[in-house]
Design an enzyme around this catalytic site. Sequence first.
Site, PDB file in Angstrom:
ATOM      1  N   SER A 250      15.578  10.358  19.299  1.00  0.00           N
ATOM      2  CA  SER A 250      16.099   9.185  18.593  1.00  0.00           C
ATOM      3  C   SER A 250      15.050   8.730  17.585  1.00  0.00           C
ATOM      4  CB  SER A 250      16.387   8.047  19.578  1.00  0.00           C
ATOM      5  OG  SER A 250      16.630   6.828  18.901  1.00  0.00           O
TER       6      SER A 250
ATOM      7  N   TYR B 188      12.935   2.797  26.499  1.00  0.00           N
ATOM      8  CA  TYR B 188      13.739   3.746  25.721  1.00  0.00           C
ATOM      9  C   TYR B 188      12.907   4.395  24.623  1.00  0.00           C
ATOM     10  CZ  TYR B 188      17.593   5.622  22.948  1.00  0.00           C
ATOM     11  OH  TYR B 188      18.432   6.462  22.244  1.00  0.00           O
TER      12      TYR B 188
END
Length: 258
Positions: free
Chosen positions: A139, A152
Amino acid sequence: MPKLVFITGASSGLGQALAKRFHQAGYRLALVGRRTQEIKSWCDRLGISASSYQIYSADVADINSIVAAGRACLAAQGVPDVVVANAGISIGMDTAERSDLDVMAQILATNNIGLAATFHPFIDAMVQRGSGRLVGMASVSGIRGLPGHGAYCASKAGVISYCESLRGELRASGVKVVTLSPGYIDTPLTRQNRYAMPFLMSADAFAERAYRTIEAGASYRVIPWQMGVVAKLLRLLPNAWFDRLLAGRPRKHRRSGR
């Protein structure tokens, strides 16, 4: 025999969009998830022939579970041409809260250990064959840390570094390691976000670009490219400027809902 793709997280979002695109390209599908009935219902809605896919129940956060699914795929369908470690979770955290340390452990177990465990059953067979694609879903959040999003961001930074390491290990084997770093994609995961999501793109549009990247055997790609430019600019910002830019930014929802 048509090519085979093994995709985790196939019960929703990017997993289903990728499965749809690979199916359109003529691939057989090995679809992995915890909600197997949802995968079956999705295949039925798309009219995908039962002979062209298999569904495997697994929790990627459980090493033995996802390794068993990989081995079942090898036995039932053969060695995949592409393995996409797509399954992942995103939950906000506050390090001052004890319960959020458990959240971080879950995120790392799913997004990092689960990714490596997804690849594990296939590496020897792919190396022996001399070909294959191992695709890690990272990501743009792995490029710089975002407040309230530490677990995350750390997990996706780990995906980028892990895949880079694995790529070097397999360089001479014929097996390609592809790292995909999505920006903001319209999925059930991102619809919960309470902050602006620039360059938001549909899951199908992402899947199209991801498919082309995987087929080309590219080592790393940010999708969409505009987010790649933004990420590079953010990486170049001095820490003081970066911190000031993100001051007051709404944080990711925590498990408690706050």
